[in-house]
Design a protein around this motif. Structure first.
Motif, PDB file in Angstrom:
ATOM      1  N   VAL A   1      -7.489  -0.574  -3.204  1.00 39.82           N
ATOM      2  CA  VAL A   1      -6.232  -0.174  -2.586  1.00 39.82           C
ATOM      3  C   VAL A   1      -5.490  -1.445  -2.213  1.00 39.82           C
ATOM      4  N   SER A   2      -4.316  -1.622  -2.778  1.00 41.64           N
ATOM      5  CA  SER A   2      -3.510  -2.795  -2.486  1.00 41.64           C
ATOM      6  C   SER A   2      -3.065  -2.764  -1.025  1.00 41.64           C
ATOM      7  N   PRO A   3      -3.021  -3.913  -0.363  1.00 40.92           N
ATOM      8  CA  PRO A   3      -2.521  -3.943   1.014  1.00 40.92           C
ATOM      9  C   PRO A   3      -1.117  -3.376   1.134  1.00 40.92           C
ATOM     10  N   ASP A   4      -0.324  -3.478   0.059  1.00 41.12           N
ATOM     11  CA  ASP A   4       1.028  -2.933   0.061  1.00 41.12           C
ATOM     12  C   ASP A   4       1.040  -1.410   0.106  1.00 41.12           C
ATOM     13  N   ASP A   5      -0.078  -0.779  -0.316  1.00 44.48           N
ATOM     14  CA  ASP A   5      -0.165   0.679  -0.360  1.00 44.48           C
ATOM     15  C   ASP A   5      -0.671   1.282   0.939  1.00 44.48           C
ATOM     16  N   ILE A   6      -1.119   0.443   1.859  1.00 43.36           N
ATOM     17  CA  ILE A   6      -1.669   0.931   3.119  1.00 43.36           C
ATOM     18  C   ILE A   6      -0.511   1.116   4.104  1.00 43.36           C
ATOM     19  N   THR A   7      -0.468   2.303   4.688  1.00 48.81           N
ATOM     20  CA  THR A   7       0.553   2.553   5.718  1.00 48.81           C
ATOM     21  C   THR A   7      -0.138   2.640   7.064  1.00 48.81           C
ATOM     22  N   GLU A   8       0.562   2.188   8.073  1.00 51.66           N
ATOM     23  CA  GLU A   8      -0.012   2.246   9.422  1.00 51.66           C
ATOM     24  C   GLU A   8      -0.014   3.670   9.933  1.00 51.66           C
ATOM     25  N   LEU A   9      -1.029   3.995  10.712  1.00 53.64           N
ATOM     26  CA  LEU A   9      -1.132   5.336  11.295  1.00 53.64           C
ATOM     27  C   LEU A   9      -0.262   5.463  12.505  1.00 53.64           C
TER      28      LEU A   9
END
Length: 94
Positions: free
Chosen positions: A86-94
């Motif tokens: 999972v790319s860091p760009d694809d991670i969204t904050e909760l």
């Protein structure tokens, strides 16, 4: 001043590797056509591939697979997808 090479991945002059990263003719080809930046990026991708696909580099078929993927990477062809990455760009904050 460092040596440069016309990198086949990025199609421009970039810093060259200091020495061949592989033995034999393939290593010489990489030394003459791949930049230090492209090689470092390949090493990261290669490590992820080996880990995710649980490759055993003692097996000829695993080594062949890695070399095929390396050629694709440097020739800007599509490499196998890594499903667990999972790319860091694809991670969204909760």
């Amino acid at each position: 001043m460092s040596n440069t090479v016309f990198c086949k991945k990025y199609q421009k002059e970039l810093e060259a590797l200091a020495r061949a990263p592989l033995p034999g003719a393939k290593g010489q080809e990489v030394l003459e056509t791949v930049s230090k930046q492209a090689w470092q990026e390949w090493q990261l991708l290669q490590t992820m591939m080996i880990n995710e696909k649980q490759l055993n580099l003692m097996l000829p078929e695993s080594r062949k697979y890695v070399m095929e993927q390396m050629d694709k990477f440097f020739n800007n062809e599509e490499t196998d997808k890594l499903t667990g990455y999972v790319s860091p760009d694809d991670i969204t904050e909760l």
